[in-house]
Scaffold this motif. Structure first.
Motif, PDB file in Angstrom:
ATOM      1  N   GLY A  87      46.662  33.462  47.624  1.00 24.48           N
ATOM      2  CA  GLY A  87      46.206  32.163  47.153  1.00 24.48           C
ATOM      3  C   GLY A  87      47.307  31.271  46.606  1.00 24.48           C
ATOM      4  N   GLN A  88      48.518  31.818  46.444  1.00 27.86           N
ATOM      5  CA  GLN A  88      49.621  30.987  45.945  1.00 27.86           C
ATOM      6  C   GLN A  88      49.938  29.872  46.929  1.00 27.86           C
ATOM      7  OE1 GLN A  88      52.661  33.988  45.279  1.00 27.86           O
ATOM      8  NE2 GLN A  88      52.695  33.447  43.109  1.00 27.86           N
ATOM      9  N   HIS A  89      50.354  28.767  46.396  1.00 31.49           N
ATOM     10  CA  HIS A  89      50.706  27.584  47.189  1.00 31.49           C
ATOM     11  C   HIS A  89      51.986  27.834  47.978  1.00 31.49           C
ATOM     12  CE1 HIS A  89      51.213  23.378  48.253  1.00 31.49           C
ATOM     13  NE2 HIS A  89      52.471  23.483  47.849  1.00 31.49           N
ATOM     14  N   GLY A 104      50.246  25.052  52.624  1.00 32.16           N
ATOM     15  CA  GLY A 104      49.402  26.197  52.917  1.00 32.16           C
ATOM     16  C   GLY A 104      49.270  27.091  51.699  1.00 32.16           C
ATOM     17  N   ALA A 105      48.824  28.320  51.960  1.00 30.75           N
ATOM     18  CA  ALA A 105      48.638  29.282  50.876  1.00 30.75           C
ATOM     19  C   ALA A 105      48.929  30.684  51.389  1.00 30.75           C
ATOM     20  CB  ALA A 105      47.214  29.207  50.338  1.00 30.75           C
ATOM     21  N   VAL A 106      49.306  31.564  50.469  1.00 34.14           N
ATOM     22  CA  VAL A 106      49.512  32.964  50.816  1.00 34.14           C
ATOM     23  C   VAL A 106      48.147  33.576  51.116  1.00 34.14           C
ATOM     24  CG1 VAL A 106      50.255  35.215  49.945  1.00 34.14           C
ATOM     25  CG2 VAL A 106      51.595  33.174  49.415  1.00 34.14           C
ATOM     26  N   SER A 107      47.988  34.112  52.315  1.00 33.18           N
ATOM     27  CA  SER A 107      46.698  34.724  52.646  1.00 33.18           C
ATOM     28  C   SER A 107      46.731  36.236  52.495  1.00 33.18           C
ATOM     29  CB  SER A 107      46.260  34.341  54.062  1.00 33.18           C
ATOM     30  OG  SER A 107      47.129  34.903  55.015  1.00 33.18           O
ATOM     31  N   THR A 108      47.901  36.853  52.726  1.00 35.28           N
ATOM     32  CA  THR A 108      48.005  38.307  52.626  1.00 35.28           C
ATOM     33  C   THR A 108      49.419  38.703  52.229  1.00 35.28           C
ATOM     34  OG1 THR A 108      46.448  38.480  54.465  1.00 35.28           O
ATOM     35  CG2 THR A 108      47.627  40.469  53.888  1.00 35.28           C
ATOM     36  N   VAL A 109      49.504  39.717  51.393  1.00 37.13           N
ATOM     37  CA  VAL A 109      50.775  40.354  51.076  1.00 37.13           C
ATOM     38  C   VAL A 109      50.656  41.785  51.590  1.00 37.13           C
ATOM     39  CG1 VAL A 109      52.368  41.078  49.257  1.00 37.13           C
ATOM     40  CG2 VAL A 109      51.102  38.928  49.025  1.00 37.13           C
ATOM     41  N   ASP A 110      51.564  42.184  52.466  1.00 33.74           N
ATOM     42  CA  ASP A 110      51.493  43.517  53.062  1.00 33.74           C
ATOM     43  C   ASP A 110      51.556  44.588  51.973  1.00 33.74           C
ATOM     44  OD1 ASP A 110      51.360  45.496  54.954  1.00 33.74           O
ATOM     45  OD2 ASP A 110      53.343  45.128  55.822  1.00 33.74           O
ATOM     46  N   SER A 111      50.949  45.719  52.257  1.00 34.75           N
ATOM     47  CA  SER A 111      50.896  46.788  51.264  1.00 34.75           C
ATOM     48  C   SER A 111      52.107  47.711  51.318  1.00 34.75           C
ATOM     49  CB  SER A 111      49.623  47.616  51.472  1.00 34.75           C
ATOM     50  OG  SER A 111      49.639  48.212  52.763  1.00 34.75           O
TER      51      SER A 111
END
Length: 131
Positions: A87-89, A104-111
Motif C-alpha cells: 500500500g505504500q506510495h 502507483g502503490a506497492v502491491s506485494t513484497v516477496d516473502s
C-alpha cells in the motif's frame, strides 16, 4: 383431439421433430466447441497460429494482456526490508514517456530474499487508464 389423423402418423411426426431437435442441439454443441473465449477482457498480442490450424488444449494462440493496471517488479536491498509495506506510495518514470511521472502503490513484497543479490522483489501496481 378431433382425431383428424391416425395416432401412428402423429407419433411418427413427433419422432421426426424430436430427432431434428436433437440434431440441432448436437450441431450447436459442435459449433460451441469451435469458439475460443478469453477468461477476461484485454488486448490481444501477435497471433501464434495460422488461420484454420487445428488447435488443441494448451496450444498458445496469442497473448492476452489486461492493461487496466501495469505491474512492475523491482529489487530492493534487504537492508530496506523493514521500511517496505503493501500500500505504500510509489512513483516511477520510463524512457518511453520522458518527463511523465506515474503514480502507483506497492502491491506485494516477496516473502524471500534472493541469496545471490541479497535483495527482495517488490511488485508495484500502477493504474493505466490511458493504456
Amino acid at each position: 383431439s378431433q382425431q383428424l389423423i391416425a395416432r401412428s402418423a402423429l407419433d411418427t411426426q413427433r419422432a421426426i421433430r424430436d430427432a431434428a431437435n436433437a440434431r440441432v442441439a448436437q450441431i450447436r454443441a459442435q459449433l460451441a466447441d469451435r469458439v475460443i473465449r478469453a477468461p477476461f477482457a484485454g488486448v490481444l498480442g501477435l497471433r501464434q497460429v495460422s488461420p484454420g490450424a487445428l488447435v488443441t488444449p494448451g496450444t498458445p494462440i496469442a497473448t492476452l494482456d489486461d492493461t487496466e493496471r501495469v505491474y512492475v517488479d523491482f529489487p530492493v536491498p534487504e537492508t530496506m526490508l523493514a521500511f517496505l509495506a503493501e500500500g505504500q506510495h510509489l512513483s516511477g518514470t520510463t524512457a518511453a514517456y520522458p518527463g511523465v511521472e506515474f503514480e502507483g502503490a506497492v502491491s506485494t513484497v516477496d516473502s524471500r530474499i534472493d541469496p545471490a543479490t541479497r535483495a527482495v522483489t517488490v511488485r508495484g501496481a500502477f493504474d493505466n487508464p490511458g493504456r
